[in-house]
Design an enzyme around this catalytic site. Structure first.
Site, PDB file in Angstrom:
ATOM      1  N   PHE A 164       0.812  -1.214   0.000  1.00 29.88           N
ATOM      2  CA  PHE A 164       0.000   0.000   0.000  1.00 29.88           C
ATOM      3  C   PHE A 164       0.847   1.266   0.000  1.00 29.88           C
ATOM      4  O   PHE A 164       0.377   2.339  -0.392  1.00 29.88           O
ATOM      5  CB  PHE A 164      -0.948  -0.003   1.209  1.00 29.88           C
ATOM      6  CG  PHE A 164      -0.332   0.394   2.523  1.00 29.88           C
ATOM      7  CD1 PHE A 164      -0.427   1.689   3.001  1.00 29.88           C
ATOM      8  CD2 PHE A 164       0.348  -0.539   3.294  1.00 29.88           C
ATOM      9  CE1 PHE A 164       0.134   2.049   4.214  1.00 29.88           C
ATOM     10  CE2 PHE A 164       0.909  -0.190   4.509  1.00 29.88           C
ATOM     11  CZ  PHE A 164       0.808   1.119   4.971  1.00 29.88           C
ATOM     12  N   LYS A 165       2.108   1.150   0.394  1.00 30.55           N
ATOM     13  CA  LYS A 165       2.976   2.326   0.431  1.00 30.55           C
ATOM     14  C   LYS A 165       3.144   2.950  -0.955  1.00 30.55           C
ATOM     15  O   LYS A 165       3.473   4.131  -1.071  1.00 30.55           O
ATOM     16  CB  LYS A 165       4.347   1.959   0.992  1.00 30.55           C
ATOM     17  CG  LYS A 165       4.336   1.196   2.315  1.00 30.55           C
ATOM     18  CD  LYS A 165       3.896   2.051   3.478  1.00 30.55           C
ATOM     19  CE  LYS A 165       3.832   1.271   4.778  1.00 30.55           C
ATOM     20  NZ  LYS A 165       5.098   1.000   5.415  1.00 30.55           N
ATOM     21  N   ASP A 166       2.927   2.166  -2.018  1.00 21.21           N
ATOM     22  CA  ASP A 166       3.063   2.713  -3.368  1.00 21.21           C
ATOM     23  C   ASP A 166       2.098   3.868  -3.628  1.00 21.21           C
ATOM     24  O   ASP A 166       2.411   4.765  -4.416  1.00 21.21           O
ATOM     25  CB  ASP A 166       2.819   1.618  -4.412  1.00 21.21           C
ATOM     26  CG  ASP A 166       3.984   0.648  -4.535  1.00 21.21           C
ATOM     27  OD1 ASP A 166       5.139   1.086  -4.424  1.00 21.21           O
ATOM     28  OD2 ASP A 166       3.738  -0.549  -4.745  1.00 21.21           O
ATOM     29  N   THR A 223       7.991   0.341   3.318  1.00 19.90           N
ATOM     30  CA  THR A 223       8.263   1.739   2.975  1.00 19.90           C
ATOM     31  C   THR A 223       9.542   1.863   2.156  1.00 19.90           C
ATOM     32  O   THR A 223       9.610   2.635   1.198  1.00 19.90           O
ATOM     33  CB  THR A 223       8.379   2.604   4.250  1.00 19.90           C
ATOM     34  OG1 THR A 223       7.081   2.743   4.835  1.00 19.90           O
ATOM     35  CG2 THR A 223       8.911   3.988   3.936  1.00 19.90           C
TER      36      THR A 223
END
Length: 466
Positions: free
Chosen positions: A111-113, A144
């Site tokens: 989800f960090k993208d 991250t």
């Protein structure tokens, strides 16, 4: 829009300066002085928009003083155009009114993208305009780092140094960071845990003299406001896909550093109907212990099958505490200083205010594996261990079965094959095509002692203009 510190002593800044500053000069985190608020009618009008167009509507109020409208629209199209699914954040149904939102369709499968692909473009835009060079220093518990490197590796005005805890991230997570070529990319494996890495980053931002005054640090961790800002969007996306804003939603969020779930809290404050936010944690359960019993106390960090949540000092929790204390920076500063010495609690009425929206649960490794296996047996759908914790917490804490419950699917299961194998599921998660040769790529990283001066010395010698 101006941004203020959660500790109340730093000057208010505009978006560009907040983007480059990261941690405020008083040790606090920047938050908007005021939030935009959208009416139900306005949110309703966004149904059917592409993810990039929705992201523009949600985020532009935060950046409009710094970036022209057309430039920001183009930036968002580029950012979300590299995701492997056209919906960008697709929903998968597990059961009646129970969903997983897949946030792992970006280049690094996490989800960090969503935030870091954008952050790299924002940095390039602002640094080019200012003709300025910065050194990015970040700490990662697994995801991250690779997302930051992928998002920033083409930036012409950046050197990037990512600290990860030595031998405490999965092999896939490590290789995603350490196999990216580039003279401006440096991976440091610290002989400690994530909290040690994070502490070094915070202390370095507080005193940057080791850089000799030749450059400045920039943040990619979720202390950077731009990270939080980008994560608000997918709460709106999920809601609009399931009948919002005409019905309320509930979300379960696997979280260690509190940034992802704080974005959901902000989405609610901006007008999105959200009835419940579930904080899903592993054995490192400081957030659960606070939310369930009003006791904030650090325990020894434990290594688990969900390493991205092996965090005991949840940086972004300070942003919520700031709101719970009526945005009184002095009160927050005092509370956190006391928390560094022993357990603390907040006034009962403040805690009960948080409990109106938040629930929490802590899920151990065995239950994580049981959940992976259970969901696979029911649906032939494979969860990574972090998302499994989110699903289990959602089922344990759900208040109203008539309200859609959406668990944020934070990572691809192929990043955590050991956890999947331990669950007893008969299939092995495969890496996507663009990452199929990951284990054949050459790695580059430096192992350093858990010593701030050693890490700072390495950075001061290896950035481009040193």
């Amino acid at each position: 829009m101006r941004y203020i510190s959660t500790r109340g002593q730093a000057p208010a800044l505009g978006f560009e300066d907040v983007l480059l500053t990261g941690l405020a000069s008083d040790g606090g985190l920047y938050v908007p002085e005021s939030l935009p608020h959208f009416s139900l009618e306005e949110i309703r009008s966004w149904r059917g928009l592409s993810y990039a167009d929705l992201a523009f509507n949600v985020m532009y109020p935060f950046v409009e003083e710094a970036i022209p409208e057309d430039d920001f629209r183009e930036m968002l199209k580029e950012t979300y155009g590299v995701f492997a699914h056209k919906a960008v954040a697709p929903l998968v149904q597990l059961d009646t009114n129970e969903w997983v939102m897949e946030l792992f369709r970006g280049p690094t499968l996490a989800f960090k993208d969503f935030a870091l692909q954008l952050l790299g473009r924002l940095l390039d835009y602002v640094l080019e305009k200012r003709k300025q060079h910065v050194v990015i220093m970040g700490a990662t518990s697994g995801d991250t780092g690779s997302a930051a490197i992928e998002g920033c590796r083409r930036c012409e005005h950046v050197d990037i140094f990512i600290l990860h805890p030595y031998q405490r991230v999965s092999e896939v997570q490590r290789r995603q960071m350490t196999t990216v070529p580039g003279e401006n990319i440096h991976n440091i494996a610290v002989k400690g845990n994530f909290d040690d890495c994070q502490r070094m980053v915070k202390e370095s931002f507080g005193d940057q003299s080791f850089l000799g005054g030749k450059t400045q640090l920039a943040a990619v961790n979720s202390i950077n406001w731009a990270r939080i800002m980008a994560q608000i969007v997918y709460y709106f996306q999920a809601s609009l896909s399931l009948g919002g804003p005409d019905r309320s939603m509930a979300f379960s969020v696997p979280t260690g550093n509190f940034g992802d779930i704080f974005a959901g809290y902000l989405a609610k404050k901006m007008g999105l109907p959200i009835s419940q936010l579930v904080i899903a944690t592993n054995k490192n359960d400081i957030l659960h212990r606070f939310m369930s019993g009003n006791k904030y106390e650090q325990h020894q960090l434990e290594h688990t099958l969900s390493p991205s949540m092996d965090i005991m000092v949840s940086s972004n929790f300070e942003r919520l505490l700031f709101d719970l204390h009526g945005r009184d920076g002095a009160a927050v500063k005092e509370l956190l200083e006391n928390a560094s010495k022993g357990p603390v609690s907040i006034e009962d009425y403040r805690w009960k205010s948080a409990r109106k929206l938040f629930d929490s649960d802590a899920v151990d490794d065995k239950t994580t594996c049981d959940t992976i296996r259970e969901v696979f047996d029911q649906n032939e759908y494979l969860l990574d261990p972090h998302t499994a914790i989110g699903v289990r917490a959602a089922r344990n804490c759900r208040r109203d079965a008539s309200v859609p419950m959406i668990t944020l699917g934070t990572a691809h299961p192929a990043k955590f094959p050991d956890a999947v194998a331990e669950s007893g599921v008969s299939v092995k998660p495969e890496l996507p095509v663009h990452m199929a040769d990951l284990f054949e790529r050459e790695e580059r990283y430096t192992v350093l002692d858990n010593d701030l001066s050693e890490v700072q010395g390495f950075i001061s010698k290896h950035w481009k203009n040193a």
